[in-house]
Design a protein around this motif. Structure first.
Motif, PDB file in Angstrom:
ATOM      1  N   LYS A   1       0.819  -1.209   0.000  1.00 37.96           N
ATOM      2  CA  LYS A   1       0.000   0.000   0.000  1.00 37.96           C
ATOM      3  C   LYS A   1       0.859   1.268   0.000  1.00 37.96           C
ATOM      4  N   HIS A   2       2.066   1.146   0.544  1.00 37.37           N
ATOM      5  CA  HIS A   2       2.892   2.323   0.786  1.00 37.37           C
ATOM      6  C   HIS A   2       3.944   2.553  -0.306  1.00 37.37           C
ATOM      7  N   PHE A   3       3.838   1.833  -1.428  1.00 36.15           N
ATOM      8  CA  PHE A   3       4.767   2.015  -2.530  1.00 36.15           C
ATOM      9  C   PHE A   3       4.014   2.443  -3.789  1.00 36.15           C
ATOM     10  N   LYS A   4       4.684   3.182  -4.643  1.00 32.40           N
ATOM     11  CA  LYS A   4       4.113   3.609  -5.906  1.00 32.40           C
ATOM     12  C   LYS A   4       4.339   2.527  -6.969  1.00 32.40           C
ATOM     13  N   LYS A   5       3.603   2.622  -8.071  1.00 30.05           N
ATOM     14  CA  LYS A   5       3.737   1.630  -9.135  1.00 30.05           C
ATOM     15  C   LYS A   5       5.145   1.648  -9.720  1.00 30.05           C
ATOM     16  N   GLU A   6       5.748   2.849  -9.812  1.00 36.68           N
ATOM     17  CA  GLU A   6       7.081   2.929 -10.393  1.00 36.68           C
ATOM     18  C   GLU A   6       8.173   2.380  -9.470  1.00 36.68           C
ATOM     19  N   ASP A   7       7.801   2.006  -8.232  1.00 32.97           N
ATOM     20  CA  ASP A   7       8.782   1.406  -7.322  1.00 32.97           C
ATOM     21  C   ASP A   7       9.030  -0.066  -7.626  1.00 32.97           C
ATOM     22  N   TYR A   8       8.234  -0.660  -8.518  1.00 29.64           N
ATOM     23  CA  TYR A   8       8.327  -2.093  -8.806  1.00 29.64           C
ATOM     24  C   TYR A   8       8.992  -2.318 -10.159  1.00 29.64           C
ATOM     25  N   THR A   9       9.826  -3.365 -10.236  1.00 28.77           N
ATOM     26  CA  THR A   9      10.434  -3.762 -11.511  1.00 28.77           C
ATOM     27  C   THR A   9       9.586  -4.801 -12.226  1.00 28.77           C
ATOM     28  N   GLY A  10       8.870  -5.571 -11.479  1.00 32.13           N
ATOM     29  CA  GLY A  10       8.004  -6.590 -12.067  1.00 32.13           C
ATOM     30  C   GLY A  10       6.842  -6.886 -11.151  1.00 32.13           C
ATOM     31  N   TRP A  11       5.725  -7.283 -11.756  1.00 37.15           N
ATOM     32  CA  TRP A  11       4.534  -7.534 -10.925  1.00 37.15           C
ATOM     33  C   TRP A  11       3.771  -8.702 -11.521  1.00 37.15           C
ATOM     34  N   THR A  12       3.441  -9.656 -10.681  1.00 35.49           N
ATOM     35  CA  THR A  12       2.565 -10.768 -11.057  1.00 35.49           C
ATOM     36  C   THR A  12       1.573 -10.971  -9.939  1.00 35.49           C
ATOM     37  N   PRO A  13       0.488 -11.658 -10.163  1.00 30.94           N
ATOM     38  CA  PRO A  13      -0.470 -11.912  -9.080  1.00 30.94           C
ATOM     39  C   PRO A  13       0.144 -12.653  -7.908  1.00 30.94           C
TER      40      PRO A  13
ATOM     41  N   LYS B   1       5.354  -9.580  -6.298  1.00 29.97           N
ATOM     42  CA  LYS B   1       5.681  -8.225  -6.714  1.00 29.97           C
ATOM     43  C   LYS B   1       7.113  -7.940  -6.278  1.00 29.97           C
ATOM     44  N   ARG B   2       7.928  -7.499  -7.211  1.00 36.31           N
ATOM     45  CA  ARG B   2       9.339  -7.292  -6.928  1.00 36.31           C
ATOM     46  C   ARG B   2       9.650  -5.794  -6.884  1.00 36.31           C
ATOM     47  N   LEU B   3      10.244  -5.358  -5.762  1.00 44.20           N
ATOM     48  CA  LEU B   3      10.609  -3.954  -5.589  1.00 44.20           C
ATOM     49  C   LEU B   3      11.963  -3.664  -6.215  1.00 44.20           C
ATOM     50  N   LYS B   4      12.157  -2.412  -6.596  1.00 45.38           N
ATOM     51  CA  LYS B   4      13.470  -1.960  -7.012  1.00 45.38           C
ATOM     52  C   LYS B   4      14.397  -1.900  -5.790  1.00 45.38           C
ATOM     53  N   LYS B   5      15.698  -1.983  -6.015  1.00 49.62           N
ATOM     54  CA  LYS B   5      16.650  -2.008  -4.903  1.00 49.62           C
ATOM     55  C   LYS B   5      16.631  -0.711  -4.097  1.00 49.62           C
ATOM     56  N   ASP B   6      16.390   0.418  -4.812  1.00 52.55           N
ATOM     57  CA  ASP B   6      16.410   1.705  -4.120  1.00 52.55           C
ATOM     58  C   ASP B   6      15.017   2.237  -3.809  1.00 52.55           C
ATOM     59  N   ALA B   7      14.006   1.360  -3.868  1.00 51.50           N
ATOM     60  CA  ALA B   7      12.627   1.800  -3.602  1.00 51.50           C
ATOM     61  C   ALA B   7      12.453   2.146  -2.124  1.00 51.50           C
ATOM     62  N   VAL B   8      11.685   3.198  -1.874  1.00 48.94           N
ATOM     63  CA  VAL B   8      11.425   3.663  -0.509  1.00 48.94           C
ATOM     64  C   VAL B   8       9.928   3.908  -0.365  1.00 48.94           C
ATOM     65  N   PRO B   9       9.292   3.446   0.728  1.00 46.82           N
ATOM     66  CA  PRO B   9       7.860   3.705   0.908  1.00 46.82           C
ATOM     67  C   PRO B   9       7.580   5.201   1.009  1.00 46.82           C
ATOM     68  N   SER B  10       6.491   5.616   0.337  1.00 46.09           N
ATOM     69  CA  SER B  10       6.201   7.054   0.303  1.00 46.09           C
ATOM     70  C   SER B  10       4.720   7.374   0.416  1.00 46.09           C
ATOM     71  N   ILE B  11       3.860   6.358   0.477  1.00 45.81           N
ATOM     72  CA  ILE B  11       2.413   6.596   0.553  1.00 45.81           C
ATOM     73  C   ILE B  11       1.941   6.221   1.958  1.00 45.81           C
ATOM     74  N   PHE B  12       1.477   7.215   2.706  1.00 46.14           N
ATOM     75  CA  PHE B  12       1.024   6.994   4.074  1.00 46.14           C
ATOM     76  C   PHE B  12      -0.244   7.797   4.323  1.00 46.14           C
ATOM     77  N   GLU B  13      -0.876   7.479   5.433  1.00 51.56           N
ATOM     78  CA  GLU B  13      -2.103   8.188   5.792  1.00 51.56           C
ATOM     79  C   GLU B  13      -1.825   9.661   6.059  1.00 51.56           C
ATOM     80  N   TRP B  14      -0.636   9.955   6.630  1.00 50.76           N
ATOM     81  CA  TRP B  14      -0.343  11.344   6.970  1.00 50.76           C
ATOM     82  C   TRP B  14       0.180  12.158   5.780  1.00 50.76           C
TER      83      TRP B  14
END
Length: 305
Positions: A77-89, A92-105
């Motif tokens: 929930k806390h990552f953007k679509k561009e933070d992923y290199t690949g996605w399957t049902p 989901k694989r994150l990029k090495k330098d991905a950082v969570p950025s989506i929060f309630e606050w």
């Protein structure tokens, strides 16, 4: 209706999530791996720099209440679509330098409304015109100041507070050490006169502090096992088995103050912070011990006391 391949994927996802006991560690997030089938859960990166950035972004502080382990995860929930290199049902694989950025606050809030204030001057009985003054004030801060202000993470504020408390504690410890050192100098014992040979000679009869210590070191091994006057003559218990109220060298110093200067036992009890009975017992014990010890080596110590 779902095809057989879609049913297979769904069954695989359900099978994985039934054994998934992950809980998202982000505050105010209730994502659970057993029930949120459409989410993926990501462990903290091994790179210390990126890991620290994750901790800052999720507003957690590593300490007694939060420890990063293999089961500590952040949900997708806390990552953007561009933070992923690949996605399957199934994965989901994150990029090495991905950082969570989506929060309630971080959700955008509605802009605050602008308040308008209007001052109207009523016309006088002979006035020909009305004077109206309109004042508009905005509650929004200036953009130039917003650019200079940066959000300080919560853990930085706590670290600064902890640093201040540590400095205060070190200062108090330094003050306690200074007071303890001053107390040792003010306390009446032989160490107080270690740099004053004149006072050592006055209280003990020895010409210097070094002579006093040298003599004490010669008798110390046997003095530790001398029989206390506190016990009956037939008992074999020695002072070595009792917890001493003062150092052995100070007991010897107290005995010499009584012998050399003639200080009364009541005076000695005040100076050495002890009872009159204890002072009397120690003086008699040291007198008996030195009489028996020095009598055997009279030809060595004769005329030196």
């Amino acid at each position: 209706m779902a095809t057989s391949s879609e049913n297979t994927v769904i069954n695989e996802i359900e099978k994985i999530n039934k054994s998934n006991n992950y809980h998202c560690c982000v505050p105010k997030c209730s994502s659970n791996g057993r029930y949120d089938f459409n989410l993926s859960f990501h462990k903290f990166p091994k790179d210390e720099g990126i890991k620290k950035n994750w901790v800052v972004k999720i507003r957690r502080d590593v300490g007694p209440n939060f420890q990063i382990s293999k089961s500590t995860v952040v949900c997708s929930k806390h990552f953007k679509k561009e933070d992923y290199t690949g996605w399957t049902p199934l994965k989901k694989r994150l990029k090495k330098d991905a950082v969570p950025s989506i929060f309630e606050w971080t959700d955008d809030t509605e802009p605050r409304r602008i308040l308008k204030r209007t001052l109207v001057t009523p016309p006088g009985p002979k006035s020909k015109r009305q004077k109206c003054e309109t004042m508009t004030s905005s509650t929004e801060p200036s953009t130039s100041r917003e650019e200079t202000l940066t959000a300080v993470p919560l853990y930085v504020e706590q670290e600064e507070e902890i640093s201040k408390l540590k400095d205060q504690l070190n200062q108090k410890n330094y003050e306690c050490a200074a007071l303890e050192s001053q107390l040792k100098l003010e306390r009446f014992n032989v160490n107080r006169f270690s740099n004053d040979d004149t006072m050592i000679q006055f209280y003990t009869g020895f010409s210097s502090y070094m002579m006093f210590v040298t003599f004490f070191q010669c008798i110390e091994p046997s003095a530790r096992n001398m029989l206390s006057k506190y016990y009956e003559a037939g008992e074999t218990i020695s002072l070595a088995g009792r917890k001493r109220s003062m150092l052995l060298i100070d007991e010897f110093f107290m005995f010499l103050c009584r012998l050399r200067v003639g200080l009364l036992e009541q005076d000695l009890s005040v100076r050495f912070n002890s009872t009159i009975q204890t002072v009397s017992r120690k003086v008699v014990t040291w007198a008996n011990y030195l009489y028996l010890t020095l009598d055997e080596y009279q030809y060595i110590f004769q005329g030196k006391l």
